[in-house]
Design an enzyme around this catalytic site. Structure first.
Site, PDB file in Angstrom:
ATOM      1  CB  SER A 170       5.928   1.835  -4.655  1.00  0.00           C
ATOM      2  OG  SER A 170       5.054   2.467  -5.548  1.00  0.00           O
ATOM      3  CG  ASP A 294       1.489  -3.098  -9.310  1.00  0.00           C
ATOM      4  OD1 ASP A 294       1.558  -1.900  -9.644  1.00  0.00           O
ATOM      5  OD2 ASP A 294       2.460  -3.884  -9.406  1.00  0.00           O
ATOM      6  NE  ARG A 368      -0.253  -5.150 -12.004  1.00  0.00           N
ATOM      7  CZ  ARG A 368       0.051  -6.444 -11.823  1.00  0.00           C
ATOM      8  NH1 ARG A 368      -0.904  -7.357 -11.786  1.00  0.00           N
ATOM      9  NH2 ARG A 368       1.306  -6.836 -11.672  1.00  0.00           N
TER      10      ARG A 368
HETATM   11  O1  LIG Z   1       9.809  -3.051  -7.664  1.00  0.00           O
HETATM   12  C1  LIG Z   1       8.864  -3.654  -8.181  1.00  0.00           C
HETATM   13  O2  LIG Z   1       8.915  -4.879  -8.416  1.00  0.00           O
HETATM   14  C2  LIG Z   1       7.647  -2.890  -8.520  1.00  0.00           C
HETATM   15  C3  LIG Z   1       7.416  -1.650  -7.974  1.00  0.00           C
HETATM   16  C4  LIG Z   1       6.191  -0.861  -8.227  1.00  0.00           C
HETATM   17  O3  LIG Z   1       6.511   0.216  -9.095  1.00  0.00           O
HETATM   18  P1  LIG Z   1       6.656   1.777  -8.626  1.00  0.00           P
HETATM   19  O4  LIG Z   1       7.638   1.846  -7.550  1.00  0.00           O
HETATM   20  O5  LIG Z   1       7.096   2.437  -9.881  1.00  0.00           O
HETATM   21  O6  LIG Z   1       5.276   2.195  -8.171  1.00  0.00           O
HETATM   22  C5  LIG Z   1       5.099  -1.726  -8.863  1.00  0.00           C
HETATM   23  O7  LIG Z   1       4.063  -0.927  -9.354  1.00  0.00           O
HETATM   24  C6  LIG Z   1       5.649  -2.592  -9.974  1.00  0.00           C
HETATM   25  O8  LIG Z   1       4.640  -3.380 -10.575  1.00  0.00           O
HETATM   26  C7  LIG Z   1       6.683  -3.541  -9.443  1.00  0.00           C
HETATM   27  C1  LIG Z   2       3.635  -1.602 -13.151  1.00  0.00           C
HETATM   28  C2  LIG Z   2       3.862  -2.881 -13.386  1.00  0.00           C
HETATM   29  O1  LIG Z   2       5.014  -3.405 -13.893  1.00  0.00           O
HETATM   30  P1  LIG Z   2       6.357  -2.694 -14.433  1.00  0.00           P
HETATM   31  O2  LIG Z   2       6.468  -1.344 -13.790  1.00  0.00           O
HETATM   32  O3  LIG Z   2       7.425  -3.621 -14.012  1.00  0.00           O
HETATM   33  O4  LIG Z   2       6.220  -2.596 -15.910  1.00  0.00           O
HETATM   34  C3  LIG Z   2       2.822  -3.888 -13.069  1.00  0.00           C
HETATM   35  O5  LIG Z   2       3.119  -5.100 -13.168  1.00  0.00           O
HETATM   36  O6  LIG Z   2       1.673  -3.518 -12.744  1.00  0.00           O
END
Ligand SMILES: O=C(O)C1=C[C@@H](OP(=O)(O)O)[C@@H](O)[C@H](O)C1
Ligand SMILES: C=C(OP(=O)(O)O)C(=O)O
Length: 407
Positions: A170, A294, A368
């Site tokens: 990510s 996401d 989601r």
């Molecule tokens: O830093 C952030 O705001 C996010 C990072 C992502 O998570 P991961 O790094 O765990 O994939 C994403 O899936 C999450 O909804 C928001």
């Molecule tokens: C993974 C998500 O959020 P968080 O990790 O912040 O719970 C999301 O919004 O899809």
């Protein structure tokens, strides 16, 4: 939520609230440095929960199911000198990993105890002054661990050098954090797998930053799906051509695979999603979505609805989100007539049959799941169970959806 078979009304505008990811970063920075005027803050429940936590002085902080809030607050309370905080969350939050972040903070000298299971919340954090300047963090489980450390780094006397160990997942979210820190006046240097953050200077601390949050691209993704199935024009606000949100990749993805052109109107910060009238759909969609996890569910449901074979990789983090999103997809896509094969990292379609009668989609406490399956009502009526889950990121979702459909 019972969704009857619907058609899409053309030319409607949907105003989406601010990015949850950007908002949550800004709230932490505001609380540490106190110099931001935030516009278009996310109205998501996760952002409200974080805001509430930051205004409380209680010893026990319950962050429910808000993953970013859980991870960001772990570092935040670690530098609250002399303060003890018990940071907890929902049943699912207690199954979401946090060990790499906790170990990094322990290595920086913070005392953190696991109160139930090793490696998982709840945590008891004894806030300390961090004087060490270097830390290693495995980067393959969640980028939120890196962001969490980056957000406090400028507050440390000598800044912080973070070495990302192994594959970086990510990555776009780490880049988003660095962009925000830069706008905020905190200097960062990302070279190879090392991020160096300089301490925040007093000068920068006294300048007020105005930050207008771009609307949420993950939320926008559901309208790309609706547009791909309903083939009418939709307008979305307020978005920028140059976005720091990795999920803005949806625009390119939906143009390439579903013939949805995105036109940006700079002055109104508006996106116009325009379906190509004679688009020939691809034989197969092959895509690595590691940078935008996401929106993987959105894409799978669109492809399933249009019966376009797909083979999606880079999904290693999906197992540890609000639910195991890979198995949830595998089970629920069957109801739309799509058989899939999943591994720990991938989801691939195997065959397309007729959708079931009386479809009722389970959402597994995952917003989601609800929002990504909703556009299927343009193909066939369906029920979405526990509709209130959308509040986590997009409380107005059902209302906005209603405003662009005819039954
Ligand atoms: O830093 C952030 O705001 C996010 C990072 C992502 O998570 P991961 O790094 O765990 O994939 C994403 O899936 C999450 O909804 C928001
Ligand atoms: C993974 C998500 O959020 P968080 O990790 O912040 O719970 C999301 O919004 O899809």
């Amino acid at each position: 939520m019972k969704l009857e078979k619907s058609t899409l009304l053309g030319n409607k505008t949907v105003q989406i609230s601010g990015s949850k990811s950007i908002s949550n970063r800004l709230l932490i920075l505001e609380s540490l440095f106190n110099t931001i005027k935030i516009g278009n803050l996310s109205n998501s429940q996760d952002t409200q929960l974080l805001k509430k936590a930051l205004s409380e002085t209680t010893e026990i902080v319950d962050i429910h199911h808000a993953g970013t809030a859980m991870r960001f607050l772990t570092s935040y309370y670690s530098i609250a000198e002399g303060k003890i905080t018990v940071l907890t969350g929902s049943g699912r939050m207690k199954e979401r990993p946090i060990k790499n972040l906790v170990t990094a903070l322990q290595n920086l000298g913070v005392e953190i105890e696991y109160m139930e299971n090793e490696g998982f919340p709840p945590l008891k954090i004894h806030g300390r002054k961090i004087t060490q300047t270097q830390v290693n963090v495995p980067a393959n489980i969640s980028s939120q661990f890196i962001t969490s450390l980056l957000l406090i780094a400028g507050k440390l006397e000598n800044g912080l050098e973070i070495n990302l160990v192994g594959e970086v997942t990510s990555r776009s979210y780490i880049e988003m954090t660095l962009d925000i820190l830069t706008k905020f006046g905190i200097k960062t240097h990302f070279t190879g797998s090392t991020i160096q953050v300089e301490p925040f200077t007093t000068d920068a601390e006294t300048t007020t930053v105005n930050y207008e949050v771009e609307s949420d691209w993950s939320s926008a993704s559901y309208f790309y799906s609706i547009c791909a199935l309903g083939r009418e024009t939709i307008h979305l606000k307020s978005f920028y051509k140059e976005s720091t949100q990795g999920d803005s990749a949806i625009a390119k993805i939906y143009e390439e695979f579903f013939g949805i052109k995105t036109i940006f109107s700079e002055d109104e910060h508006k996106l116009t999603l325009q379906p190509h009238p004679n688009f020939s759909f691809p034989e197969k969609i092959i895509l690595d979505m590691n940078n935008c996890p996401d929106i993987a569910q959105t894409l799978c449901v669109t492809a399933a609805a249009l019966k376009i074979p797909f083979d999606i990789s880079g999904l290693g983090t999906l197992k540890v989100k609000e639910t195991d999103r890979l198995s949830a997809l595998h089970i629920e896509l069957k109801k739309l007539g799509t058989e899939t094969e999943i591994t720990d990292l991938t989801v691939k379609s195997i065959s397309f049959n007729e959708p079931q009668e009386n479809i009722s989609i389970k959402t597994y406490q995952d917003h989601r799941m609800a929002m990504s399956f909703a556009p299927f009502c343009l193909i066939k009526e369906l029920n979405i169970e526990e509709e209130e889950v959308v509040e986590k990121s997009y409380p107005m979702f059902w209302k906005d959806l209603e405003s662009i459909l005819i039954r």
